[in-house]
Design a protein around this motif. Sequence first.
Motif, PDB file in Angstrom:
ATOM      1  N   LYS A  18       0.861  -1.180   0.000  1.00  0.00           N
ATOM      2  CA  LYS A  18       0.000   0.000   0.000  1.00  0.00           C
ATOM      3  C   LYS A  18       0.902   1.236   0.000  1.00  0.00           C
ATOM      4  N   PRO A  19       0.359   2.408  -0.372  1.00  0.00           N
ATOM      5  CA  PRO A  19       1.187   3.624  -0.431  1.00  0.00           C
ATOM      6  C   PRO A  19       1.880   3.963   0.892  1.00  0.00           C
ATOM      7  N   ASP A  20       1.266   3.572   2.017  1.00  0.00           N
ATOM      8  CA  ASP A  20       1.864   3.902   3.319  1.00  0.00           C
ATOM      9  C   ASP A  20       2.619   2.709   3.929  1.00  0.00           C
ATOM     10  N   GLN A  21       3.070   1.794   3.072  1.00  0.00           N
ATOM     11  CA  GLN A  21       3.830   0.638   3.549  1.00  0.00           C
ATOM     12  C   GLN A  21       5.053   1.096   4.334  1.00  0.00           C
ATOM     13  N   LYS A  22       5.332   0.412   5.451  1.00  0.00           N
ATOM     14  CA  LYS A  22       6.507   0.749   6.265  1.00  0.00           C
ATOM     15  C   LYS A  22       7.175  -0.549   6.718  1.00  0.00           C
ATOM     16  N   TRP A  23       8.479  -0.653   6.446  1.00  0.00           N
ATOM     17  CA  TRP A  23       9.248  -1.828   6.840  1.00  0.00           C
ATOM     18  C   TRP A  23       9.531  -1.798   8.334  1.00  0.00           C
ATOM     19  N   ILE A  24       9.425  -2.946   8.980  1.00  0.00           N
ATOM     20  CA  ILE A  24       9.748  -3.067  10.396  1.00  0.00           C
ATOM     21  C   ILE A  24      11.189  -3.546  10.484  1.00  0.00           C
ATOM     22  N   LYS A  25      12.044  -2.701  11.014  1.00  0.00           N
ATOM     23  CA  LYS A  25      13.464  -3.050  11.120  1.00  0.00           C
ATOM     24  C   LYS A  25      13.766  -3.725  12.450  1.00  0.00           C
ATOM     25  N   SER A  26      13.044  -3.350  13.497  1.00  0.00           N
ATOM     26  CA  SER A  26      13.149  -4.006  14.801  1.00  0.00           C
ATOM     27  C   SER A  26      11.879  -3.681  15.580  1.00  0.00           C
ATOM     28  N   ALA A  27      11.535  -4.560  16.522  1.00  0.00           N
ATOM     29  CA  ALA A  27      10.316  -4.347  17.297  1.00  0.00           C
ATOM     30  C   ALA A  27      10.369  -5.184  18.572  1.00  0.00           C
ATOM     31  N   SER A  28       9.785  -4.649  19.605  1.00  0.00           N
ATOM     32  CA  SER A  28       9.665  -5.376  20.863  1.00  0.00           C
ATOM     33  C   SER A  28       8.460  -6.315  20.761  1.00  0.00           C
ATOM     34  N   PRO A  29       8.381  -7.308  21.634  1.00  0.00           N
ATOM     35  CA  PRO A  29       7.179  -8.166  21.640  1.00  0.00           C
ATOM     36  C   PRO A  29       5.905  -7.352  21.812  1.00  0.00           C
ATOM     37  N   ARG A  30       5.935  -6.305  22.645  1.00  0.00           N
ATOM     38  CA  ARG A  30       4.748  -5.468  22.849  1.00  0.00           C
ATOM     39  C   ARG A  30       4.340  -4.790  21.547  1.00  0.00           C
ATOM     40  N   LYS A  31       5.322  -4.243  20.817  1.00  0.00           N
ATOM     41  CA  LYS A  31       5.029  -3.561  19.555  1.00  0.00           C
ATOM     42  C   LYS A  31       4.450  -4.547  18.536  1.00  0.00           C
ATOM     43  N   LEU A  32       5.020  -5.748  18.469  1.00  0.00           N
ATOM     44  CA  LEU A  32       4.487  -6.751  17.539  1.00  0.00           C
ATOM     45  C   LEU A  32       3.055  -7.119  17.883  1.00  0.00           C
ATOM     46  N   HIS A  33       2.753  -7.178  19.170  1.00  0.00           N
ATOM     47  CA  HIS A  33       1.378  -7.463  19.594  1.00  0.00           C
ATOM     48  C   HIS A  33       0.440  -6.349  19.120  1.00  0.00           C
ATOM     49  N   GLU A  34       0.889  -5.105  19.232  1.00  0.00           N
ATOM     50  CA  GLU A  34       0.088  -3.959  18.780  1.00  0.00           C
ATOM     51  C   GLU A  34      -0.149  -4.013  17.268  1.00  0.00           C
ATOM     52  N   LEU A  35       0.801  -4.564  16.524  1.00  0.00           N
ATOM     53  CA  LEU A  35       0.705  -4.620  15.060  1.00  0.00           C
ATOM     54  C   LEU A  35       0.052  -5.905  14.542  1.00  0.00           C
ATOM     55  N   ALA A  36      -0.403  -6.774  15.431  1.00  0.00           N
ATOM     56  CA  ALA A  36      -0.886  -8.104  15.052  1.00  0.00           C
ATOM     57  C   ALA A  36      -1.973  -8.073  13.975  1.00  0.00           C
ATOM     58  N   ASP A  37      -2.823  -7.061  13.952  1.00  0.00           N
ATOM     59  CA  ASP A  37      -3.892  -7.004  12.944  1.00  0.00           C
ATOM     60  C   ASP A  37      -3.356  -6.878  11.519  1.00  0.00           C
ATOM     61  N   ASN A  38      -2.095  -6.490  11.377  1.00  0.00           N
ATOM     62  CA  ASN A  38      -1.486  -6.358  10.053  1.00  0.00           C
ATOM     63  C   ASN A  38      -1.047  -7.694   9.467  1.00  0.00           C
ATOM     64  N   PHE A  39      -1.085  -8.737  10.282  1.00  0.00           N
ATOM     65  CA  PHE A  39      -0.550 -10.031   9.864  1.00  0.00           C
ATOM     66  C   PHE A  39      -1.586 -11.128  10.009  1.00  0.00           C
ATOM     67  N   PRO A  40      -2.411 -11.327   8.981  1.00  0.00           N
ATOM     68  CA  PRO A  40      -3.460 -12.344   9.080  1.00  0.00           C
ATOM     69  C   PRO A  40      -2.872 -13.758   9.141  1.00  0.00           C
ATOM     70  N   ALA A  41      -3.668 -14.685   9.657  1.00  0.00           N
ATOM     71  CA  ALA A  41      -3.244 -16.094   9.711  1.00  0.00           C
ATOM     72  C   ALA A  41      -2.848 -16.556   8.325  1.00  0.00           C
ATOM     73  N   GLY A  42      -1.768 -17.302   8.261  1.00  0.00           N
ATOM     74  CA  GLY A  42      -1.273 -17.789   6.977  1.00  0.00           C
ATOM     75  C   GLY A  42      -0.245 -16.890   6.349  1.00  0.00           C
ATOM     76  N   SER A  43      -0.088 -15.669   6.898  1.00  0.00           N
ATOM     77  CA  SER A  43       0.978 -14.790   6.405  1.00  0.00           C
ATOM     78  C   SER A  43       2.051 -14.801   7.487  1.00  0.00           C
ATOM     79  N   MET A  44       2.358 -13.657   8.062  1.00  0.00           N
ATOM     80  CA  MET A  44       3.310 -13.610   9.163  1.00  0.00           C
ATOM     81  C   MET A  44       2.579 -13.746  10.503  1.00  0.00           C
ATOM     82  N   GLY A  45       1.268 -13.830  10.445  1.00  0.00           N
ATOM     83  CA  GLY A  45       0.487 -13.931  11.688  1.00  0.00           C
ATOM     84  C   GLY A  45       0.401 -15.358  12.188  1.00  0.00           C
ATOM     85  N   PRO A  46       0.021 -15.475  13.451  1.00  0.00           N
ATOM     86  CA  PRO A  46      -0.104 -16.817  14.020  1.00  0.00           C
ATOM     87  C   PRO A  46      -1.299 -17.565  13.453  1.00  0.00           C
TER      88      PRO A  46
END
Length: 90
Positions: free
Chosen positions: A62-90
């Motif tokens: 998408k036009p506002d795509q942003k690469w994640i270079k590093s993230a804490s477990p808390r930050k990844l939890h906050e971003l979980a909606d970006n990763f549906p099951a079967g992709s990078m999500g659980p």
Amino acid sequence: VIVICGGGGGIPVIFDPVSGRLNGIEAVIDKDRAASMLGKTLGADGLMILTDVEGVAVNKDKPDQKWIKSASPRKLHELADNFPAGSMGP
């Protein structure tokens, strides 16, 4: 350092307590979760999951795509909606 690798190709099984046997079943093995569980069981100090993808991004393709270079477990939890099951999500 001891390197333990687990890859695909395994056959999912369940234990039948009546027969005492393992029976093959239809399933998908989540190798990342299996690696995490193995690490916990062994008391590992860390877990590295290596891949050949370019990276992980929020709002991928998408036009506002942003690469994640590093993230804490808390930050990844906050971003979980970006990763549906079967992709990078659980």
